[in-house]
Motif scaffolding. Structure first.
Motif, PDB file in Angstrom:
ATOM      1  N   ARG A   1      40.366  41.056  36.383  1.00 44.10           N
ATOM      2  CA  ARG A   1      42.242  40.833  36.004  1.00 44.10           C
ATOM      3  C   ARG A   1      41.937  40.081  36.913  1.00 44.10           C
ATOM      4  N   CYS A   2      41.443  40.573  38.242  1.00 45.69           N
ATOM      5  CA  CYS A   2      41.475  38.956  39.714  1.00 45.69           C
ATOM      6  C   CYS A   2      41.345  37.988  38.809  1.00 45.69           C
ATOM      7  N   LYS A   3      40.247  37.682  37.803  1.00 49.41           N
ATOM      8  CA  LYS A   3      39.752  36.235  37.693  1.00 49.41           C
ATOM      9  C   LYS A   3      40.951  35.693  36.831  1.00 49.41           C
ATOM     10  N   MET A   4      41.172  36.890  35.949  1.00 53.60           N
ATOM     11  CA  MET A   4      42.723  36.016  34.760  1.00 53.60           C
ATOM     12  C   MET A   4      43.878  35.721  35.808  1.00 53.60           C
ATOM     13  N   PHE A   5      44.053  36.530  37.299  1.00 53.71           N
ATOM     14  CA  PHE A   5      44.683  36.391  37.559  1.00 53.71           C
ATOM     15  C   PHE A   5      45.498  34.578  38.383  1.00 53.71           C
ATOM     16  N   MET A   6      43.752  34.615  38.434  1.00 53.54           N
ATOM     17  CA  MET A   6      43.727  32.599  39.446  1.00 53.54           C
ATOM     18  C   MET A   6      43.022  32.552  38.234  1.00 53.54           C
TER      19      MET A   6
END
Length: 296
Positions: free
Chosen positions: A78-83
Motif C-alpha cells: 500500500r505504501c509503495k502504491m501511494f508512492m
C-alpha cells in the motif's frame, strides 16, 4: 539460607498440611518439594526447564503473527502504491499544470488516488512538490527473452538514477536498447471490472463505446479487469459511453500500449517479472511498460 527460612515460616503458619497421600503432616515433619519447586535466592538462577503455557495466553502472539505475515506485506504494498501515485501526480502536473479542470491526466490520476483511499494530505503534498526542479526521463531497454521495456522516471539526480537503472538492468538480465519506444503507442485506457463479462460482450461494448480495442487483464489484487483502449483525445468520450452502458469505471489514464506483444517461456517470464519488480521498486521509477503477452 533464604529457602530454609521460608520453609520454617510455612511450618509455623500452617502446622498441619494435607500431603499428596491424603494424610495430615505433623508439625515437626518437613515436606520435600520437587526439584522444580525448590526456592532459590534472588542471586541464583533456577535450573532451565520446559514451560508449557495455555493456548489462551498465546492468543495475542498468534494474532500478531497473522498481522505480521498477512497485514504487514499488504501495508508495504500500500505504501509503495501511494508512492507511485505521488510520482504520477507530479508527472501529470509537470505536463499539464495543477488545475484538474484543465488537466485531464491529472484529474484521472487524482480519481485513482481517491479510489484507493490515498490520504488527502499525501495528494496535496505531491501536487505542491511537483513544481520543484526535476527531470522526467524515459529509458528504453530489453529484458529476458528479448522483451521490450519503457521505464518512466522522475528524478532530481539524473546521474544517480541513470547509474541505478543500468545496475538493475545488468543484474537482472536486461540492457539499455535504443529504438524500443517505436514499438509502443501512447493511448488512452479506461479500466472496468471484468467479472461476469464475456469476451464477446466485451468486444461489443468496445464497439458501442467507440474504443479501438479491449484487453483482458488483472489488477494488483488479481481480480479480472477489462482495459478499453482508445485514442488519447477520445478518452473522456469512451469513458462517458461506457458509463452510460452501465459499466463501473475503475480508472482512466494514459498508457504505453505495445504494437506487438511477445510470448515468453516460463523461465523467461519469471526472469522478466523479477526485472520489472526490481525496476518498479526503485523510488525514482514512475512506471514500467512492457510488451509481454498476458497469457505467456
Amino acid at each position: 539460607m533464604a529457602g530454609a527460612a521460608v520453609l520454617r515460616s510455612l511450618r509455623i503458619l500452617r502446622p498441619r498440611t494435607l500431603a499428596t497421600s491424603g494424610r495430615f503432616l505433623d508439625p515437626g515433619e518437613c515436606v520435600l518439594f520437587p526439584a522444580s519447586c525448590v526456592l532459590y535466592p534472588p542471586w541464583r538462577s533456577s535450573p532451565a526447564r520446559s514451560l508449557q503455557v495455555c493456548s489462551a495466553l498465546c492468543a495475542g502472539h498468534n494474532k500478531w503473527s497473522k498481522v505480521k505475515y498477512i497485514k504487514g506485506p499488504k501495508d508495504v504494498a500500500r505504501c509503495k502504491m501511494f508512492m507511485k501515485f505521488g510520482l504520477l501526480i507530479k508527472v501529470a502536473v509537470k505536463e499539464g499544470g495543477t488545475n484538474p479542470g484543465m488537466n485531464v491526466n491529472l484529474a484521472n490520476v487524482l480519481e485513482q488516488c481517491r479510489s484507493k483511499n490515498m490520504p488527502k494530505t499525501s495528494i496535496e503534498s505531491a501536487i505542491k512538490t511537483a513544481t520543484k526542479p526535476g527531470s522526467q526521463l524515459t529509458y528504453e531497454a530489453r529484458g529476458p527473452g528479448g522483451c521490450m521495456l519503457l521505464i518512466e522516471v522522475l528524478t532530481d539526480n539524473r546521474t544517480g538514477t541513470n547509474h541505478e537503472i543500468k545496475r538493475l538492468l545488468s543484474k537482472n538480465g536486461g540492457m539499455i536498447s535504443d529504438g524500443v519506444r517505436h514499438n509502443f503507442f501512447r493511448k488512452g485506457v479506461v479500466v472496468v471490472p471484468g467479472q461476469n463479462v464475456s469476451t464477446d460482450r466485451a468486444l461489443e461494448l468496445a464497439i458501442e463505446a467507440g474504443a479501438e480495442d479491449v484487453q483482458e487483464s488483472e489488477d494488483e489484487e488479481e481480480q479480472p479487469i477489462l482495459k478499453f483502449i482508445c485514442d488519447m483525445v477520445e478518452t473522456s468520450k469512451v469513458r462517458a459511453s461506457l458509463g452510460k452502458l452501465g459499466l463501473e469505471i475503475a480508472s482512466v489514464g494514459l498508457e504505453f500500449v505495445p504494437r506487438i506483444s511477445l510470448s515468453l517461456s516460463e523461465d523467461q517470464l519469471e526472469a522478466a517479472l523479477m526485472l520489472v519488480e526490481a525496476l518498479s521498486d526503485c523510488p525514482d521509477v514512475v512506471q514500467v511498460w512492457d510488451n509481454i503477452q498476458a497469457d505467456s
